[in-house]
Design a protein around this motif. Sequence first.
Motif, PDB file in Angstrom:
ATOM      1  N   ILE A 105     -77.939 -18.546  39.869  1.00 52.16           N
ATOM      2  CA  ILE A 105     -76.639 -19.092  40.230  1.00 52.16           C
ATOM      3  C   ILE A 105     -76.588 -19.196  41.746  1.00 52.16           C
ATOM      4  O   ILE A 105     -76.940 -18.229  42.449  1.00 52.16           O
ATOM      5  N   ALA A 106     -76.150 -20.336  42.262  1.00 54.06           N
ATOM      6  CA  ALA A 106     -76.155 -20.543  43.706  1.00 54.06           C
ATOM      7  C   ALA A 106     -74.958 -21.386  44.123  1.00 54.06           C
ATOM      8  O   ALA A 106     -74.550 -22.308  43.413  1.00 54.06           O
ATOM      9  N   ARG A 107     -74.399 -21.043  45.285  1.00 51.79           N
ATOM     10  CA  ARG A 107     -73.349 -21.857  45.908  1.00 51.79           C
ATOM     11  C   ARG A 107     -73.961 -22.560  47.098  1.00 51.79           C
ATOM     12  O   ARG A 107     -74.547 -21.924  47.984  1.00 51.79           O
ATOM     13  N   ILE A 108     -73.850 -23.878  47.139  1.00 55.16           N
ATOM     14  CA  ILE A 108     -74.545 -24.666  48.152  1.00 55.16           C
ATOM     15  C   ILE A 108     -73.556 -25.340  49.078  1.00 55.16           C
ATOM     16  O   ILE A 108     -72.378 -25.528  48.756  1.00 55.16           O
ATOM     17  N   ASP A 109     -74.075 -25.728  50.244  1.00 55.75           N
ATOM     18  CA  ASP A 109     -73.344 -26.489  51.250  1.00 55.75           C
ATOM     19  C   ASP A 109     -72.080 -25.760  51.682  1.00 55.75           C
ATOM     20  O   ASP A 109     -71.940 -24.560  51.522  1.00 55.75           O
ATOM     21  N   LYS A 110     -71.142 -26.512  52.253  1.00 57.02           N
ATOM     22  CA  LYS A 110     -69.906 -25.922  52.732  1.00 57.02           C
ATOM     23  C   LYS A 110     -68.803 -26.971  52.717  1.00 57.02           C
ATOM     24  O   LYS A 110     -69.040 -28.172  52.610  1.00 57.02           O
ATOM     25  N   GLY A 111     -67.551 -26.499  52.826  1.00 60.24           N
ATOM     26  CA  GLY A 111     -66.419 -27.405  52.846  1.00 60.24           C
ATOM     27  C   GLY A 111     -66.228 -28.126  51.533  1.00 60.24           C
ATOM     28  O   GLY A 111     -66.409 -27.583  50.443  1.00 60.24           O
ATOM     29  N   LYS A 112     -65.869 -29.412  51.617  1.00 58.14           N
ATOM     30  CA  LYS A 112     -65.592 -30.198  50.416  1.00 58.14           C
ATOM     31  C   LYS A 112     -66.839 -30.477  49.595  1.00 58.14           C
ATOM     32  O   LYS A 112     -66.744 -30.808  48.412  1.00 58.14           O
ATOM     33  N   ASP A 113     -68.015 -30.364  50.213  1.00 55.08           N
ATOM     34  CA  ASP A 113     -69.259 -30.654  49.493  1.00 55.08           C
ATOM     35  C   ASP A 113     -69.818 -29.437  48.768  1.00 55.08           C
ATOM     36  O   ASP A 113     -70.885 -29.519  48.160  1.00 55.08           O
TER      37      ASP A 113
END
Length: 984
Positions: free
Chosen positions: A527-535
């Motif tokens: 499980i991974a959370r990528i990028d930042k902000g709206k993306d």
Amino acid sequence: LNKHFYSSSVSEDLGCRRGEFSRKHYGSVELLISSDADGAIQRAGRFRVENGSSGENTDYTPGTWHRTDVHLENPEYHTRWYFKYFLGKVHQNYIGTDAEKNPFFLSVVLSDQNNQRIPQYHSILWRKTGTQKICLPYSPTKTLSVKSILSAMSLDKFEKSPREIFYPEIQKDLLVLEEQEGSVNFKFGVLYAKDGQLTDDEMFSNETGSESFQRFLHLLGDTITLKGWSGYRGGLDAKNDTTGTCSIYTVFQGHEIMFHVSTMLPYSRENKQQVERKRHIGNDIVTIIFQEGEESSSAFKPSMIRSHFTHIFALVRYNKQNDSYRLKIFSEESVPLFGPPLPSPPVFTNHQEFRDFLLVKLINGEKATLETPTFSQKRQRTLDMLIRSLYQDMMPDLHKVNNMLNRRSFSDVLPESPKSTRKKEEARQAEFVRLGQALKLKTTVKGDTTANSATTSFCKKEPWESQSFCSNFPHEVVCADSWGQSLLVSTDAGILLIDDGQPSVQVFDKTLQIKQMNVLEALDLLIARIDKGKDSRLLVFRLSAVRKDIETKKIIRSKYDCRENKLERTKGCHLYAINTHHGSELRIVVAIRNKLLLVTKKYNPRNTLTSVSLLSSPESPVEEFQYIREICLSDPPVVMTLVDGPTGDSDNMICVAYRHQFDLVNESTGESYRLHHVETNRVNFVAAIDVYEDGEAGLLLCYNYVCQYRKVYPFSGGSPLVQPSAYDFHFSWNQVPYAVVCAFPYILAFTTDSIEIRLVVNGNLVHTAVVPELQLVASRSDIYFKATAAVSGSSDSSSKEMSSKSSPQTPTAYEKPEFPLPSLEGEVPCKNLYKIPLSNLVGRSIERPLKSPLAPKVIPTTTSSGIASLPVTHSLSLSRMEIKEIASRTRKELLGLVDEPIPKTESAQKLKKVSRRQSDPKQGAVRSTSSDRIISSSFEGYSERRHLSTSSDPDTLANREESSPSSYPFQLISLYDEDIIDLK
């Protein structure tokens, strides 16, 4: 497997066992009633009884100790800051009154942290409620004000602004204030009791002790003659022999200890109560009861002793048959928990280990007793009186002083002295240092301070010592998680898989910027959370698919190859959390601004972790997740933790931190309840760690310098009971951490340059390790961190600290902190990845995660004797008789007792076949399976060690090996079956 399919990591599993840990290993409170020979009740009292976990089953469960690590809690060389960092050095002292008109003193010094080239501000705030100590980072470009220091200590409002004190004599008064924390030397009572004695009058009337009692006294310390004794007396008469002619004395880890032995104190035939003996032993906080007789004979009870002062009794019995000591501890109910916990069973055959354990237990017990209301209220009254008296003495003189220096009262701590007063200031500083150094020398000669730990425990191997995992790691680490024995790391160069001693393997390229990840081997998920902000998105991968890409060396995946792995409705997420303990489902809470999204993955019996199911399952597991509900909060959360309810049905909760509060949110209804409100202007939330006791949840809330434990009771009428409880406690870190890790029995706080190690059960400080340029990398299983230096076992540095003849507020060229200069201009000191094995912290070998995704390269190593270590596949299934036969032959072979080849048994053929296969480069490396076996041997005087496993850390195995001159143990350690067999 169907019931508990989600195999959480060991550290997380241990994290839910605080209650079981405290209850089983620190005893339970009991009502103890004593009676005389006729059966009449004399006295009763409530005491915590520690007798080891004699009733525990033999099956291993995480958190169960079979040996304990022995540490002095709140050691003086870490807690006596004024003596260590301030005295004899130029520093600033301030005086003021708070909003309630209570006077306070503030001391600030710029010092080198244990000679590790890390300058820091050490600050002490002296108030009637006690002392508060914090470390603040030093910046050569940013000045630090008194106001900002006091604000960090939650003191923002003043009745009178702080003013600086310039008199050198203030050092003596502040040293007296620090001594109110407790004595560094101790006096313990030793009472000899014969078999069958039930009253204190009978015990105190014993003129002499038995032979076993004399051996016990000889074990405790040396017999000294009191007349003319110049060391620590412990209240005994060293001039006229009115308290006896001899006594027992020792020095332990820098502490002087005098024992008040009942048979050595004056005896009176006319006085049946032996008042002279009771006058000393009855006024000792801690008393050792040495009781003769068998274990089945009449047991000692603390209520037999008439004393309002003694809070802790240590019952010692000697067994002549096996030459061992048995220990039992009684603590008055109000005494906080203190370590070390007794082993199971509490029997010691090694007399020196018993002595060390007993003395550490007694010292920690006396320190804990000083925190009870009986002593803490007296100490607070004394401290308040001293501070007010010192304030009244200082303020008139400060008003008389009229010079330019008084303008520094609320200015920077780092000012430049005016030129007109520079010479006068330098003379004042010289006198300040001279008086402080003389006072430090006098205190040391008197014995009112402990020796440096470097001289007292330099041979001891500490459980937090780190091992090198990857040298010269050039990349910036964003986040990471352990994958078997490997480490999956998100860096500025992409996602790398790192294994000890092997080159890193790139898994994803740098277009995929992972900010948060969890590797769940048992669920075959990443499980991974990528990028930042709206993306921002949440991605889910199958570990088997990632492993397949690594093995087949396909094209490295990029961000654009992961479109099918995106979880729906997670766009714009800035944080997520998963449940970390056993349950019937995987729960994920995703935070998208002030909205919480609850997603679950149910257990599918058709998708078990078999090779067939992995091949048949789709590459992307997105379809296996289902959206449950959406919960709205008033503000975006900074910290989130999932808390399991006692039933797991509709009472699961989410702990969220935002603004100035911690709230509990019901997953089923979305209702929120206030858990804790932070009463400070600025809040730096660190973590909320869930722990469980008797099936009831508790939370360690970490923010600013504070770590607070709050017990959360089960839901009652739809709402959790979160009112203050007797179980609640809190403690303060010395520095603000950016991460906190639980590895029971320890809790570790990570700062930019140190690791502060405390005990979970009471928050007591055990050790502070200085680690330059520290960054925590992963902590789900073993603890990985990045730094320029490793964590050593020494508790302190024996090197001299940075000293100055002029003010550290205006450091001259030769006084400025020195840093290791790079060999080339612009070169940055190299950083390494280090590992602290969780097995060392928890005190025994534990279950490891699944196999490493990297196939280990088998390289036979040659020992000093020319014997090549034998690589063996982990898929061997050997019977105990076969293992015993191989172990016996190997031992004899290494000792040179046999020359003939190993018999061609079936097991030997297996070993021979695998050895040929792994030594043949054409055959390739053999990958390990979940039935890992590590066989290691340790021989006294020999450097040979055979590692029959290539996926295990040799340092970890070496830590477990203990050799003796008379025996050569051959150990087989199964990290999966928790099976340890000693074959001799």
